[in-house]
Write a protein that holds these residues in place. Structure first.
Motif, PDB file in Angstrom:
ATOM      1  N   ALA A 167       0.963  -1.193   0.081  1.00 27.32           N
ATOM      2  CA  ALA A 167       0.101   0.072  -0.038  1.00 27.32           C
ATOM      3  C   ALA A 167       0.953   1.272   0.040  1.00 27.32           C
ATOM      4  O   ALA A 167       0.846   2.058  -0.625  1.00 27.32           O
ATOM      5  N   ILE A 168       1.888   1.207   0.834  1.00 25.65           N
ATOM      6  CA  ILE A 168       2.888   2.439   0.796  1.00 25.65           C
ATOM      7  C   ILE A 168       3.406   2.644  -0.490  1.00 25.65           C
ATOM      8  O   ILE A 168       3.803   3.576  -0.966  1.00 25.65           O
ATOM      9  N   GLU A 169       3.903   1.626  -1.329  1.00 24.98           N
ATOM     10  CA  GLU A 169       4.762   1.437  -2.309  1.00 24.98           C
ATOM     11  C   GLU A 169       3.609   2.087  -3.604  1.00 24.98           C
ATOM     12  O   GLU A 169       3.980   2.928  -4.316  1.00 24.98           O
ATOM     13  N   GLU A 170       2.360   1.804  -3.533  1.00 21.57           N
ATOM     14  CA  GLU A 170       1.251   2.388  -4.311  1.00 21.57           C
ATOM     15  C   GLU A 170       1.038   3.872  -4.107  1.00 21.57           C
ATOM     16  O   GLU A 170       1.279   4.611  -5.009  1.00 21.57           O
ATOM     17  N   TYR A 171       1.260   4.341  -2.627  1.00 14.78           N
ATOM     18  CA  TYR A 171       0.938   5.593  -2.401  1.00 14.78           C
ATOM     19  C   TYR A 171       2.331   6.435  -2.875  1.00 14.78           C
ATOM     20  O   TYR A 171       2.191   7.497  -3.729  1.00 14.78           O
ATOM     21  N   ASN A 172       3.450   6.054  -2.743  1.00 11.71           N
ATOM     22  CA  ASN A 172       4.881   6.562  -3.296  1.00 11.71           C
ATOM     23  C   ASN A 172       4.618   6.796  -4.676  1.00 11.71           C
ATOM     24  O   ASN A 172       5.219   7.902  -5.165  1.00 11.71           O
ATOM     25  N   GLU A 173       4.209   5.676  -5.332  1.00 13.23           N
ATOM     26  CA  GLU A 173       4.275   5.772  -6.811  1.00 13.23           C
ATOM     27  C   GLU A 173       3.543   7.184  -7.223  1.00 13.23           C
ATOM     28  O   GLU A 173       3.931   7.883  -8.371  1.00 13.23           O
TER      29      GLU A 173
ATOM     30  N   ALA B 217      -4.883  10.900  -5.594  1.00 13.98           N
ATOM     31  CA  ALA B 217      -4.764   9.478  -6.285  1.00 13.98           C
ATOM     32  C   ALA B 217      -3.617   8.787  -5.407  1.00 13.98           C
ATOM     33  O   ALA B 217      -4.119   7.388  -5.010  1.00 13.98           O
ATOM     34  N   ALA B 218      -2.776   9.268  -4.703  1.00 14.05           N
ATOM     35  CA  ALA B 218      -1.884   8.534  -3.805  1.00 14.05           C
ATOM     36  C   ALA B 218      -2.645   8.054  -2.708  1.00 14.05           C
ATOM     37  O   ALA B 218      -2.688   6.706  -2.286  1.00 14.05           O
ATOM     38  N   ARG B 219      -3.351   8.731  -1.967  1.00 16.81           N
ATOM     39  CA  ARG B 219      -4.277   8.445  -0.972  1.00 16.81           C
ATOM     40  C   ARG B 219      -5.376   7.374  -1.116  1.00 16.81           C
ATOM     41  O   ARG B 219      -5.750   6.493  -0.628  1.00 16.81           O
ATOM     42  N   GLU B 220      -5.877   7.514  -2.421  1.00 18.49           N
ATOM     43  CA  GLU B 220      -6.915   6.676  -3.013  1.00 18.49           C
ATOM     44  C   GLU B 220      -6.271   5.174  -3.176  1.00 18.49           C
ATOM     45  O   GLU B 220      -6.835   3.989  -2.945  1.00 18.49           O
ATOM     46  N   GLU B 221      -4.993   5.221  -3.682  1.00 18.02           N
ATOM     47  CA  GLU B 221      -4.407   3.990  -4.118  1.00 18.02           C
ATOM     48  C   GLU B 221      -4.115   3.097  -2.686  1.00 18.02           C
ATOM     49  O   GLU B 221      -4.141   2.033  -2.666  1.00 18.02           O
ATOM     50  N   TYR B 222      -3.666   4.030  -1.915  1.00 14.53           N
ATOM     51  CA  TYR B 222      -3.171   3.376  -0.400  1.00 14.53           C
ATOM     52  C   TYR B 222      -4.415   2.773   0.095  1.00 14.53           C
ATOM     53  O   TYR B 222      -4.403   1.551   0.789  1.00 14.53           O
ATOM     54  N   ASN B 223      -5.760   3.742   0.275  1.00 16.06           N
ATOM     55  CA  ASN B 223      -6.804   2.959   0.880  1.00 16.06           C
ATOM     56  C   ASN B 223      -7.264   1.903   0.237  1.00 16.06           C
ATOM     57  O   ASN B 223      -7.851   0.791   0.938  1.00 16.06           O
ATOM     58  N   GLU B 224      -7.255   1.659  -1.065  1.00 20.04           N
ATOM     59  CA  GLU B 224      -7.877   0.630  -1.750  1.00 20.04           C
ATOM     60  C   GLU B 224      -6.729  -0.631  -1.401  1.00 20.04           C
ATOM     61  O   GLU B 224      -7.306  -1.783  -1.348  1.00 20.04           O
ATOM     62  N   GLU B 225      -5.642  -0.354  -1.581  1.00 24.38           N
ATOM     63  CA  GLU B 225      -4.667  -1.520  -1.347  1.00 24.38           C
ATOM     64  C   GLU B 225      -4.840  -2.016   0.256  1.00 24.38           C
ATOM     65  O   GLU B 225      -4.522  -3.200   0.292  1.00 24.38           O
ATOM     66  N   ILE B 226      -4.769  -0.970   1.039  1.00 23.34           N
ATOM     67  CA  ILE B 226      -4.826  -1.280   2.350  1.00 23.34           C
ATOM     68  C   ILE B 226      -6.172  -2.367   2.986  1.00 23.34           C
ATOM     69  O   ILE B 226      -6.095  -3.163   3.763  1.00 23.34           O
ATOM     70  N   LYS B 227      -7.213  -2.404   1.938  1.00 24.01           N
ATOM     71  CA  LYS B 227      -8.407  -2.896   2.302  1.00 24.01           C
ATOM     72  C   LYS B 227      -8.185  -4.509   2.337  1.00 24.01           C
ATOM     73  O   LYS B 227      -8.950  -5.071   3.108  1.00 24.01           O
ATOM     74  N   LYS B 228      -7.119  -4.994   1.470  1.00 25.95           N
ATOM     75  CA  LYS B 228      -6.884  -6.228   1.695  1.00 25.95           C
ATOM     76  C   LYS B 228      -6.593  -6.790   3.067  1.00 25.95           C
ATOM     77  O   LYS B 228      -6.553  -8.101   3.359  1.00 25.95           O
ATOM     78  N   GLN B 229      -5.980  -6.184   3.887  1.00 28.32           N
ATOM     79  CA  GLN B 229      -5.814  -6.622   5.339  1.00 28.32           C
ATOM     80  C   GLN B 229      -7.144  -7.116   5.960  1.00 28.32           C
ATOM     81  O   GLN B 229      -7.075  -7.861   6.686  1.00 28.32           O
ATOM     82  N   ASN B 230      -8.345  -6.421   5.570  1.00 26.17           N
ATOM     83  CA  ASN B 230      -9.644  -6.924   6.182  1.00 26.17           C
ATOM     84  C   ASN B 230     -10.098  -8.310   5.572  1.00 26.17           C
ATOM     85  O   ASN B 230     -10.941  -8.850   6.336  1.00 26.17           O
ATOM     86  N   LYS B 231      -9.508  -8.950   4.600  1.00 26.44           N
ATOM     87  CA  LYS B 231      -9.713 -10.088   4.362  1.00 26.44           C
ATOM     88  C   LYS B 231      -8.796 -11.240   4.978  1.00 26.44           C
ATOM     89  O   LYS B 231      -8.927 -12.528   4.478  1.00 26.44           O
ATOM     90  N   ILE B 232      -7.836 -10.697   5.420  1.00 25.08           N
ATOM     91  CA  ILE B 232      -6.873 -11.771   5.852  1.00 25.08           C
ATOM     92  C   ILE B 232      -7.276 -12.901   7.021  1.00 25.08           C
ATOM     93  O   ILE B 232      -7.249 -14.016   6.983  1.00 25.08           O
TER      94      ILE B 232
END
Length: 229
Positions: A192-198, A207-222
């Motif tokens: 998620a951080i990598e997506e944000y930094n990109e 867009a960076a914040r949106e990418e981070y928030n979208e990617e970090i949602k994957k934690q909810n599925k663990i």
């Protein structure tokens, strides 16, 4: 910690040699420098030898901040997780599994009989973020192996030892799965951080914040375990 104490003490004593005069000052300083080096080196070698002989005895504490702000504190050695701040039954069992390797058969049996409350409460006390299908399956296997071990009170010493080894192997499986679960949370966060930094490098902060928030949602599925009704 022991190394630090020796090193500090040597520096303090070495500082006193500078009050000497002439050649005595030089000789004292050189002698103290030599003593300081020997003390530090000897203590460092002793610590390294202890770690080399029993690397699993070296336990580190790690902290990780979840996306929702929750702080996770856990302990681990080179073999994986050894404890969690919020899961006392696991911590107790982890300690007991290490300790039984140091005692005789009779003492081991006495300790095993006292594990019932600890083992049977593992599934009821586990933090929700650790509840993956694999972790809960390993917890159930440990409880099953323990019940079988306790039920065979009249088994021979050889059979009891074999059953205890099976329980120990099940616990190792649980530790491995818990370590992998933690690694998965950290991996998602890093991605998620990598997506944000990109996006941030392009100056696209929204867009960076949106990418981070979208990617970090994957934690909810663990933690994918579904409670049986």
């Amino acid at each position: 910690m022991k190394t630090t104490k020796f090193f500090t003490a040597a520096i303090i004593v070495s500082g006193l040699t500078f009050t000497a005069c002439g050649s005595d000052k030089k000789e004292n300083a050189e002698a103290m420098d030599s003593t300081e080096t020997e003390m530090y080196q000897s203590d460092l070698e002793a610590n390294n030898q202890t770690e080399a002989e029993n690397p699993t005895a070296v336990i580190m504490t790690r902290q990780y901040a979840m996306n929702d702000g929750t702080q996770i504190n856990y302990d681990l050695n080179e073999e994986g997780v050894t404890g969690f701040e919020a899961w006392e039954p696991f911590n107790t069992l982890s300690y007991e599994m290490r300790e039984i390797e140091k005692v005789n058969f009779v003492a081991t049996n006495e300790r095993i009989n006292n594990w019932n409350g600890t083992i049977m409460s593992l599934d009821k006390t586990i933090p929700s973020w650790l509840k993956t299908e694999e972790v809960m399956e390993d917890v159930a296997d440990i409880q099953k192996e323990y019940k079988e071990l306790i039920a065979e009170k009249n088994a021979s010493e050889k059979e009891r030892k074999e059953n205890l080894e099976e329980l120990s192997e099940q616990f190792d499986d649980l530790r491995e799965e818990l370590t992998e679960t933690i690694d998965e949370y950290i991996k998602v966060h890093q991605e998620a951080i990598e997506e944000y930094n990109e996006e941030a490098k392009k100056g696209k902060m929204d867009a960076a914040r949106e990418e981070y928030n979208e990617e970090i949602k994957k934690q909810n599925k663990i933690a994918d375990y579904k409670e049986k009704k």
